[in-house]
Write a protein that holds these residues in place. Structure first.
Motif, short mmCIF file in Angstrom:
data_model
loop_
_atom_site.label_atom_id
_atom_site.label_comp_id
_atom_site.label_asym_id
_atom_site.label_seq_id
_atom_site.Cartn_x
_atom_site.Cartn_y
_atom_site.Cartn_z
N HIS A 31 0.83 -1.20 0.00
CA HIS A 31 0.00 0.00 0.00
C HIS A 31 0.86 1.25 0.00
CE1 HIS A 31 -2.78 3.12 1.37
NE2 HIS A 31 -1.95 3.35 2.36
N TRP A 32 1.85 1.31 0.90
CA TRP A 32 2.69 2.51 0.99
C TRP A 32 3.59 2.67 -0.24
CZ3 TRP A 32 1.68 6.49 3.80
CH2 TRP A 32 0.94 6.33 4.98
N ARG A 33 4.05 1.55 -0.79
CA ARG A 33 4.87 1.64 -2.01
C ARG A 33 4.05 2.23 -3.15
NH1 ARG A 33 5.07 -1.38 -6.36
NH2 ARG A 33 4.05 -3.22 -5.46
N ARG A 34 2.84 1.74 -3.33
CA ARG A 34 1.98 2.26 -4.40
C ARG A 34 1.55 3.69 -4.09
NH1 ARG A 34 -1.88 -3.10 -5.47
NH2 ARG A 34 -0.33 -4.27 -6.69
N HIS A 35 1.35 3.97 -2.81
CA HIS A 35 0.95 5.32 -2.41
C HIS A 35 2.04 6.33 -2.80
CE1 HIS A 35 -1.77 7.92 -0.22
NE2 HIS A 35 -0.79 8.39 0.54
N ARG A 36 3.29 5.88 -2.73
CA ARG A 36 4.42 6.73 -3.12
C ARG A 36 4.75 6.59 -4.61
NH1 ARG A 36 3.09 9.23 0.90
NH2 ARG A 36 4.10 8.95 2.92
N LEU A 43 11.90 0.55 -5.42
CA LEU A 43 12.03 0.47 -3.97
C LEU A 43 13.15 -0.47 -3.57
CD1 LEU A 43 11.09 1.20 -1.16
CD2 LEU A 43 9.31 -0.57 -1.35
N SER A 44 13.27 -1.61 -4.24
CA SER A 44 14.30 -2.57 -3.88
C SER A 44 15.70 -1.99 -4.07
CB SER A 44 14.14 -3.86 -4.70
OG SER A 44 14.35 -3.61 -6.09
N VAL A 45 15.89 -1.21 -5.12
CA VAL A 45 17.19 -0.57 -5.35
C VAL A 45 17.51 0.41 -4.22
CG1 VAL A 45 18.44 1.04 -6.85
CG2 VAL A 45 17.18 -0.87 -7.86
N LEU A 72 12.36 0.12 5.18
CA LEU A 72 11.31 0.38 4.18
C LEU A 72 10.46 1.57 4.59
CD1 LEU A 72 10.22 -3.31 3.52
CD2 LEU A 72 11.26 -1.80 1.83
N ALA A 73 10.06 1.61 5.86
CA ALA A 73 9.20 2.70 6.34
C ALA A 73 9.91 4.04 6.24
CB ALA A 73 8.78 2.43 7.78
N GLU A 74 11.20 4.06 6.52
CA GLU A 74 11.96 5.31 6.45
C GLU A 74 12.00 5.83 5.01
OE1 GLU A 74 14.24 8.56 7.65
OE2 GLU A 74 13.23 7.06 8.89
N TYR A 75 12.30 4.95 4.06
CA TYR A 75 12.38 5.41 2.67
C TYR A 75 11.00 5.82 2.14
CZ TYR A 75 13.36 5.92 -2.20
OH TYR A 75 13.47 6.45 -3.46
N LEU A 76 9.97 5.08 2.54
CA LEU A 76 8.61 5.38 2.07
C LEU A 76 7.97 6.54 2.83
CD1 LEU A 76 7.31 1.71 1.65
CD2 LEU A 76 7.85 3.32 -0.19
N GLU A 82 1.97 4.90 11.75
CA GLU A 82 1.80 3.77 10.83
C GLU A 82 3.01 2.85 10.84
OE1 GLU A 82 -1.05 2.99 9.26
OE2 GLU A 82 -1.84 4.63 10.46
N ARG A 83 4.19 3.37 11.18
CA ARG A 83 5.37 2.50 11.30
C ARG A 83 5.17 1.49 12.42
NH1 ARG A 83 10.72 6.32 10.09
NH2 ARG A 83 9.67 7.66 8.55
N ASN A 84 4.59 1.93 13.51
CA ASN A 84 4.27 1.00 14.59
C ASN A 84 3.33 -0.10 14.10
OD1 ASN A 84 5.87 2.07 16.58
ND2 ASN A 84 4.21 3.09 17.68
N ARG A 85 2.35 0.29 13.31
CA ARG A 85 1.39 -0.67 12.78
C ARG A 85 2.09 -1.72 11.91
NH1 ARG A 85 -3.45 0.74 8.55
NH2 ARG A 85 -4.52 -1.27 8.59
N LEU A 86 3.04 -1.27 11.09
CA LEU A 86 3.82 -2.19 10.26
C LEU A 86 4.62 -3.16 11.13
CD1 LEU A 86 5.26 0.11 7.45
CD2 LEU A 86 3.95 -1.98 7.08
N LEU A 87 5.25 -2.64 12.16
CA LEU A 87 6.06 -3.49 13.04
C LEU A 87 5.22 -4.54 13.74
CD1 LEU A 87 8.36 -0.72 14.55
CD2 LEU A 87 9.16 -2.70 13.26
#
Length: 278
Positions: A31-36, A43-45, A72-76, A82-87
């Protein structure tokens, strides 16, 4: 004679919960990757991980480490909340604390904000949370709340509702279409960046208030969108800035902003000093 114990754990249910957690983590990252608006390759690079591994994370075939989630959260640019939610979805402990405003650990932060307000007088300024609810303000903000309906002045006061509601400040704003366009653009951008549902609800509400079709620019030669309001027989003009804490690691601090209003002309400055100066 030994007695057998019966386990209440169900391995199949445990595996199902684990798989569901992996899927939830992957769905959030996707979701966050597409959002960005990034591809998996892009993203992988950037985070130095193979596209294959990132694909496995997004599809739930792999669980990211704590370090990978945070990278990932930092770059995105995922908000701290929301980072807490990811963790947690990935089975890790939350990283970021959410303090109460009156917590001792926020004394220095709240003191700094009050100092900013004190130093900004006699001009208006407000401290707001992520949904633009007013936490504190200078005395001269009373200039903006004159004539505002009582129901809009009950806690929590919301800066957007007070500004744009037809029973709020809106009837006194001489360039309402222009100012409304500015506020809605800013709020829409905040929704796009944070994905915050509270901010989305606020945008849906205030964008539905009646108003003229907004212009697309500040006007010829204008350096910033002004706020012009009627005050008795005068029209007072302001420009504003919004400041945030750039190094916040606490959710509460990360979501606080200070909007400060400055006189856009000498007459406005004079009126404010006469009304609210020492």
């Amino acid at each position: 004679m030994s007695s057998a114990t019966t386990s209440t754990e169900h391995p199949v249910e445990h595996l199902a919960e684990h798989a569901a957690g992996r899927r939830a983590t992957g769905e959030l990252i996707r979701h966050w990757r597409r959002h960005r608006r990034l591809s998996q390759l892009e993203l992988s690079v950037e985070v130095a991980v193979s596209t294959r591994h990132l694909s496995f994370i997004e599809t739930g075939r792999a669980v990211p480490s704590r370090e990978m989630v945070l990278r990932l959260a930092e770059y995105l640019e995922v908000p701290l909340r929301e980072r807490n939610r990811l963790l947690v979805a990935a089975g890790h402990a939350p990283e970021y604390h959410e303090s109460r405003l009156d917590a001792p650990e926020l004394d220095a932060v709240m003191g700094a904000m009050r100092q900013i307000l004190t130093g900004h007088g006699p001009y208006p300024a407000v401290i707001v949370d992520r949904a633009w609810n007013v936490l504190d303000a200078t005395a001269s903000v009373a200039l903006f709340t004159e004539g505002v309906a009582a129901e809009l002045l009950t806690a929590p006061l919301n800066a957007y509702r007070i500004s744009l509601h037809p029973r709020g400040l809106a009837p006194r704003i001489v360039n309402l279409a222009q100012w409304r366009a500015h506020l809605l653009h800013r709020l829409r951008r905040q929704v796009a960046i944070t994905g915050d549902p509270l901010t989305r609800e606020l945008y849906d509400e205030v964008s539905g208030y009646p108003g003229d079709a907004p212009p697309n620019a500040a006007g010829p030669g204008a350096p910033a969108v002004p706020l012009g309001i009627r005050h008795g027989d005068e029209v007072l003009s302001f420009v504003s800035t919004v400041a945030t804490f750039g190094t916040a690691v606490d959710i509460t601090v990360d979501e606080i902003s200070i909007e400060s209003f400055y006189p856009a002309d000498r007459r406005t400055g004079r009126v404010l000093r006469e009304l609210y100066g020492d």
